[in-house]
Design a protein around this motif. Sequence first.
Motif, PDB file in Angstrom:
ATOM      1  N   SER A   1      -7.665  37.064 -21.600  1.00 46.18           N
ATOM      2  CA  SER A   1      -7.803  35.608 -21.771  1.00 46.18           C
ATOM      3  C   SER A   1      -7.986  35.245 -23.235  1.00 46.18           C
ATOM      4  O   SER A   1      -7.478  34.214 -23.695  1.00 46.18           O
ATOM      5  N   ASP A   2      -8.687  36.092 -23.985  1.00 43.85           N
ATOM      6  CA  ASP A   2      -8.872  35.822 -25.416  1.00 43.85           C
ATOM      7  C   ASP A   2      -7.546  35.869 -26.164  1.00 43.85           C
ATOM      8  O   ASP A   2      -7.314  35.083 -27.096  1.00 43.85           O
ATOM      9  N   GLU A   3      -6.674  36.784 -25.769  1.00 47.57           N
ATOM     10  CA  GLU A   3      -5.366  36.862 -26.423  1.00 47.57           C
ATOM     11  C   GLU A   3      -4.540  35.612 -26.148  1.00 47.57           C
ATOM     12  O   GLU A   3      -3.871  35.077 -27.038  1.00 47.57           O
ATOM     13  N   ILE A   4      -4.580  35.126 -24.907  1.00 48.34           N
ATOM     14  CA  ILE A   4      -3.819  33.925 -24.571  1.00 48.34           C
ATOM     15  C   ILE A   4      -4.356  32.716 -25.327  1.00 48.34           C
ATOM     16  O   ILE A   4      -3.586  31.935 -25.903  1.00 48.34           O
ATOM     17  N   THR A   5      -5.657  32.549 -25.344  1.00 46.91           N
ATOM     18  CA  THR A   5      -6.214  31.399 -26.054  1.00 46.91           C
ATOM     19  C   THR A   5      -5.935  31.493 -27.550  1.00 46.91           C
ATOM     20  O   THR A   5      -5.691  30.476 -28.203  1.00 46.91           O
ATOM     21  N   GLY A   6      -5.923  32.708 -28.083  1.00 44.31           N
ATOM     22  CA  GLY A   6      -5.580  32.880 -29.489  1.00 44.31           C
ATOM     23  C   GLY A   6      -4.139  32.483 -29.783  1.00 44.31           C
ATOM     24  O   GLY A   6      -3.849  31.835 -30.795  1.00 44.31           O
ATOM     25  N   LEU A   7      -3.236  32.846 -28.902  1.00 42.55           N
ATOM     26  CA  LEU A   7      -1.832  32.462 -29.056  1.00 42.55           C
ATOM     27  C   LEU A   7      -1.664  30.948 -28.960  1.00 42.55           C
ATOM     28  O   LEU A   7      -0.882  30.347 -29.711  1.00 42.55           O
ATOM     29  N   LEU A   8      -2.387  30.327 -28.050  1.00 41.62           N
ATOM     30  CA  LEU A   8      -2.300  28.874 -27.906  1.00 41.62           C
ATOM     31  C   LEU A   8      -2.867  28.164 -29.132  1.00 41.62           C
ATOM     32  O   LEU A   8      -2.310  27.169 -29.601  1.00 41.62           O
ATOM     33  N   ASP A   9      -3.959  28.672 -29.651  1.00 49.26           N
ATOM     34  CA  ASP A   9      -4.520  28.107 -30.883  1.00 49.26           C
ATOM     35  C   ASP A   9      -3.495  28.206 -32.013  1.00 49.26           C
ATOM     36  O   ASP A   9      -3.311  27.266 -32.792  1.00 49.26           O
ATOM     37  N   GLY A  10      -2.832  29.352 -32.103  1.00 51.38           N
ATOM     38  CA  GLY A  10      -1.831  29.551 -33.144  1.00 51.38           C
ATOM     39  C   GLY A  10      -0.646  28.614 -33.023  1.00 51.38           C
ATOM     40  O   GLY A  10       0.021  28.310 -34.015  1.00 51.38           O
ATOM     41  N   ALA A  11      -0.376  28.147 -31.794  1.00 54.61           N
ATOM     42  CA  ALA A  11       0.724  27.211 -31.564  1.00 54.61           C
ATOM     43  C   ALA A  11       0.292  25.764 -31.766  1.00 54.61           C
ATOM     44  O   ALA A  11       1.084  24.841 -31.552  1.00 54.61           O
ATOM     45  N   GLY A  12      -0.957  25.560 -32.164  1.00 50.32           N
ATOM     46  CA  GLY A  12      -1.454  24.215 -32.405  1.00 50.32           C
ATOM     47  C   GLY A  12      -1.876  23.479 -31.154  1.00 50.32           C
ATOM     48  O   GLY A  12      -1.930  22.242 -31.143  1.00 50.32           O
ATOM     49  N   LEU A  13      -2.214  24.215 -30.106  1.00 50.79           N
ATOM     50  CA  LEU A  13      -2.616  23.616 -28.841  1.00 50.79           C
ATOM     51  C   LEU A  13      -4.111  23.834 -28.603  1.00 50.79           C
ATOM     52  O   LEU A  13      -4.669  24.844 -29.028  1.00 50.79           O
ATOM     53  N   ARG A  14      -4.719  22.874 -27.909  1.00 51.89           N
ATOM     54  CA  ARG A  14      -6.158  22.941 -27.643  1.00 51.89           C
ATOM     55  C   ARG A  14      -6.397  23.323 -26.186  1.00 51.89           C
ATOM     56  O   ARG A  14      -5.977  22.609 -25.272  1.00 51.89           O
ATOM     57  N   VAL A  15      -7.067  24.442 -25.969  1.00 54.65           N
ATOM     58  CA  VAL A  15      -7.336  24.913 -24.620  1.00 54.65           C
ATOM     59  C   VAL A  15      -8.363  24.003 -23.945  1.00 54.65           C
ATOM     60  O   VAL A  15      -9.416  23.706 -24.519  1.00 54.65           O
ATOM     61  N   THR A  16      -8.043  23.573 -22.713  1.00 53.36           N
ATOM     62  CA  THR A  16      -8.953  22.688 -21.983  1.00 53.36           C
ATOM     63  C   THR A  16      -9.556  23.346 -20.747  1.00 53.36           C
ATOM     64  O   THR A  16     -10.604  22.908 -20.280  1.00 53.36           O
ATOM     65  N   SER A  17      -8.909  24.370 -20.207  1.00 53.45           N
ATOM     66  CA  SER A  17      -9.495  25.060 -19.059  1.00 53.45           C
ATOM     67  C   SER A  17      -8.897  26.445 -18.914  1.00 53.45           C
ATOM     68  O   SER A  17      -7.752  26.699 -19.305  1.00 53.45           O
ATOM     69  N   ILE A  18      -9.698  27.361 -18.346  1.00 50.61           N
ATOM     70  CA  ILE A  18      -9.265  28.731 -18.071  1.00 50.61           C
ATOM     71  C   ILE A  18      -9.726  29.093 -16.667  1.00 50.61           C
ATOM     72  O   ILE A  18     -10.898  28.913 -16.326  1.00 50.61           O
ATOM     73  N   HIS A  19      -8.815  29.584 -15.860  1.00 49.54           N
ATOM     74  CA  HIS A  19      -9.148  29.998 -14.502  1.00 49.54           C
ATOM     75  C   HIS A  19      -8.672  31.433 -14.263  1.00 49.54           C
ATOM     76  O   HIS A  19      -7.558  31.796 -14.648  1.00 49.54           O
ATOM     77  N   GLY A  20      -9.520  32.201 -13.622  1.00 50.58           N
ATOM     78  CA  GLY A  20      -9.101  33.508 -13.141  1.00 50.58           C
ATOM     79  C   GLY A  20      -8.419  33.340 -11.790  1.00 50.58           C
ATOM     80  O   GLY A  20      -8.967  32.707 -10.891  1.00 50.58           O
ATOM     81  N   ILE A  21      -7.220  33.896 -11.651  1.00 51.78           N
ATOM     82  CA  ILE A  21      -6.418  33.722 -10.436  1.00 51.78           C
ATOM     83  C   ILE A  21      -6.273  35.073  -9.734  1.00 51.78           C
ATOM     84  O   ILE A  21      -5.982  36.083 -10.364  1.00 51.78           O
ATOM     85  N   ARG A  22      -6.462  35.062  -8.426  1.00 58.18           N
ATOM     86  CA  ARG A  22      -6.339  36.265  -7.604  1.00 58.18           C
ATOM     87  C   ARG A  22      -7.380  37.319  -7.997  1.00 58.18           C
ATOM     88  O   ARG A  22      -7.074  38.462  -8.263  1.00 58.18           O
ATOM     89  N   VAL A  23      -8.616  36.890  -8.035  1.00 60.91           N
ATOM     90  CA  VAL A  23      -9.708  37.830  -8.306  1.00 60.91           C
ATOM     91  C   VAL A  23      -9.861  38.802  -7.136  1.00 60.91           C
ATOM     92  O   VAL A  23     -10.015  40.018  -7.322  1.00 60.91           O
ATOM     93  N   PHE A  24      -9.808  38.258  -5.919  1.00 57.64           N
ATOM     94  CA  PHE A  24      -9.972  39.082  -4.723  1.00 57.64           C
ATOM     95  C   PHE A  24      -8.720  39.149  -3.845  1.00 57.64           C
ATOM     96  O   PHE A  24      -8.584  40.064  -3.037  1.00 57.64           O
ATOM     97  N   ALA A  25      -7.841  38.174  -3.979  1.00 56.05           N
ATOM     98  CA  ALA A  25      -6.719  38.044  -3.036  1.00 56.05           C
ATOM     99  C   ALA A  25      -5.838  39.277  -2.979  1.00 56.05           C
ATOM    100  O   ALA A  25      -5.283  39.606  -1.921  1.00 56.05           O
ATOM    101  N   ASP A  26      -5.685  39.977  -4.108  1.00 54.94           N
ATOM    102  CA  ASP A  26      -4.825  41.165  -4.120  1.00 54.94           C
ATOM    103  C   ASP A  26      -5.546  42.405  -3.599  1.00 54.94           C
ATOM    104  O   ASP A  26      -4.911  43.443  -3.398  1.00 54.94           O
ATOM    105  N   LEU A  27      -6.836  42.297  -3.411  1.00 53.39           N
ATOM    106  CA  LEU A  27      -7.610  43.454  -2.967  1.00 53.39           C
ATOM    107  C   LEU A  27      -7.876  43.441  -1.467  1.00 53.39           C
ATOM    108  O   LEU A  27      -8.205  44.483  -0.885  1.00 53.39           O
ATOM    109  N   VAL A  28      -7.734  42.281  -0.847  1.00 54.33           N
ATOM    110  CA  VAL A  28      -8.052  42.136   0.575  1.00 54.33           C
ATOM    111  C   VAL A  28      -6.866  42.596   1.428  1.00 54.33           C
ATOM    112  O   VAL A  28      -5.741  42.130   1.226  1.00 54.33           O
ATOM    113  N   PRO A  29      -7.071  43.506   2.368  1.00 51.58           N
ATOM    114  CA  PRO A  29      -5.972  43.929   3.252  1.00 51.58           C
ATOM    115  C   PRO A  29      -5.418  42.751   4.037  1.00 51.58           C
ATOM    116  O   PRO A  29      -6.174  41.921   4.562  1.00 51.58           O
ATOM    117  N   GLY A  30      -4.080  42.666   4.109  1.00 50.17           N
ATOM    118  CA  GLY A  30      -3.462  41.568   4.834  1.00 50.17           C
ATOM    119  C   GLY A  30      -3.866  41.528   6.289  1.00 50.17           C
ATOM    120  O   GLY A  30      -3.974  40.447   6.884  1.00 50.17           O
TER     121      GLY A  30
END
Length: 236
Positions: free
Chosen positions: A168-197
């Motif tokens: 996440s730090d790398e992504i926010t750093g890249l966005l800062d470098g592009a002149g963009l201001r980060v407003t939110s960060i979400h972790g996606i699929r924290v558990f969804a990929d670990l739960v047996p279907g």
Amino acid sequence: MSASERRGAARTSIVWESLQGILGSDSDVLDIGGGTGGFAVRVAELGHRVRVIDPSPDALAALSRRAQEGDVADRVTGQQGDISTLLEAVGPESVDVVLCHGVLEVVDDPASALATLAQVLRPGGTLSVLANQRHAAVVARAIAGHFGQAREILDGAAVGRSGHRFTSDEITGLLDGAGLRVTSIHGIRVFADLVPGSLLDLEPGATQALLDLERAVATRSEYLPLATQVHVLATR
């Protein structure tokens, strides 16, 4: 709904909820690498105009069919191309929202790609970035017994067709470098990929409980390294 569809809902719901929060009442949206329109058609169904730029003619054909089935063909435009040709297809400061989902992994220069996307945003516009996250990939490869691959990902190397992975730090750093201001960060699929279907089939209410759990941890920094993907919103 099948177990795979329920798992898919748990994987995408938080991203979708975040997008709904930043879309205006009548927005011009660019979906770069939008493929068959999984997000684009849903955005168009809310009344927005969506342009999808994708290198695959097969994906664009599927997008057209999906838009027709959703009765939004008049609000969805598909065009073959990629970030390298984006400024030829889309004028500067011409869109309100850019969706960049699963794209940074496959471009040669993520910093240059984000700088290009920033140019097509109107002042105050929002960029939505969804990218594979490195820490979870290391753990997943190690658990599967692929220790060499885990080490390569840990060291920041691209592995096969899966391409780059980011913290996440790398992504926010890249966005800062592009002149963009980060407003939110979400972790996606924290558990969804670990739960047996099979669990989603066997346990009544398991899908909703999983989704509620994903929502509960999506913004908690201690769980972010466990997320398969990181979703970041940034404004120009």
